[in-house]
Design an enzyme around this catalytic site. Sequence first.
Site, PDB file in Angstrom:
ATOM      1  N   TYR A   1       0.851  -1.176   0.013  1.00 22.83           N
ATOM      2  CA  TYR A   1       0.016  -0.036  -0.162  1.00 22.83           C
ATOM      3  C   TYR A   1       0.790   1.285   0.046  1.00 22.83           C
ATOM      4  CZ  TYR A   1      -4.205   2.960   0.942  1.00 22.83           C
ATOM      5  OH  TYR A   1      -5.139   3.740   0.774  1.00 22.83           O
TER       6      TYR A   1
ATOM      7  N   ASN B   1     -15.051   3.607   1.719  1.00 20.92           N
ATOM      8  CA  ASN B   1     -15.620   3.300   0.525  1.00 20.92           C
ATOM      9  C   ASN B   1     -16.767   4.323   0.039  1.00 20.92           C
ATOM     10  OD1 ASN B   1     -14.088   1.146  -0.172  1.00 20.92           O
ATOM     11  ND2 ASN B   1     -15.165  -0.226   0.957  1.00 20.92           N
TER      12      ASN B   1
ATOM     13  N   VAL C   1     -17.002  -0.564  -3.137  1.00 18.04           N
ATOM     14  CA  VAL C   1     -17.298   0.849  -3.866  1.00 18.04           C
ATOM     15  C   VAL C   1     -18.297   0.896  -4.852  1.00 18.04           C
ATOM     16  CG1 VAL C   1     -15.892   2.541  -5.114  1.00 18.04           C
ATOM     17  CG2 VAL C   1     -14.845   1.676  -3.299  1.00 18.04           C
TER      18      VAL C   1
END
Length: 328
Positions: A53, A125, A154
């Site tokens: 990430y 989200n 999402v």
Amino acid sequence: MKKAEYAERGPVPQDVIAAVAMELPPLAAGQVLLEVLAAPINPSDVLTLTGLYGLLPPLPAIGGNEGVGRVAETGEGVDAGWVGKTVLLPLGSGTWRTHLIAEAKGLVALPDGVDVQQLAMLSVNPPTALLMLSEFVDLQPGDWVIQNAANSAVGSYLIGIAKARGLNLVNIVRRESAVESVRKAGGENVLVDGEKLAKRVAEASGGAAIKLGIDSVGGPATDNLARCLAQGATLVNYGAMSGEPCHISPASFVFRDITLRGFWLSPWYRNATPQRRAEVFGEIGRLIATGQLRAPVQATYRLEDIKQAVAAAAAGERDGKILVLPNE
């Protein structure tokens, strides 16, 4: 008290995390003790465990980036009326644990009587979906948007927000078995990615000009969406489920003036004014409270089963979110 902690990162995310005992210090003035009710496992959480990430916390760390809790105790100087209230957990606070301490001044109270599992997914989200529909193209009711990974979390929020705003949406999935779940989430115009996608999208939309594309897959899927867009449209990428870089033909840039942009929520949190945050979360909260916004939940796990929960979240072919319920 327990927490899901990891002291290293590795290619198999469930192998690096485990539930261990935890102790918290006494509350200081201005603090509250929160009992964690529910916390989701997002793709970014899995990528954080693998080290892939864009923003990695120092080790050792507690997993989890968002969630919802209940105020169990207040420290000196905090209104006792907070006790029992449902609140958002501080973003990035390591939410896969039974309890955490937070500053009372940063608490965001949530409406009573709303499904806490849905509220637990409010911080990441839903604003991602809402902002991608707001920040790149000036869309008006009746305009057309296309997204892939429509069966993702999402994706389901995009369906609800687009419908509430009067937008038309074409929903693309990567497998036939995902079509029905998107339809159950309220999605219309559901198509499977693949050959002649642009032709099939044109048929589904009646040849409408599609002003905005939203891509979470990358690889050839990015170019498939680009080919569906109108002259001068914008294509926004926010993920790489395929594990590949975005592939897009130069013809889309040169001859049709397509713009490819990226979106990451973290900079928005850093830069948004308090007023803008209140607007975004106010709209999301109203839509969740009225049932217009709802994300499917695949399964829930106890904190003790965090390894199985992370493995399930990292696996493909899911039709809903994986949630951790630390106090179940």
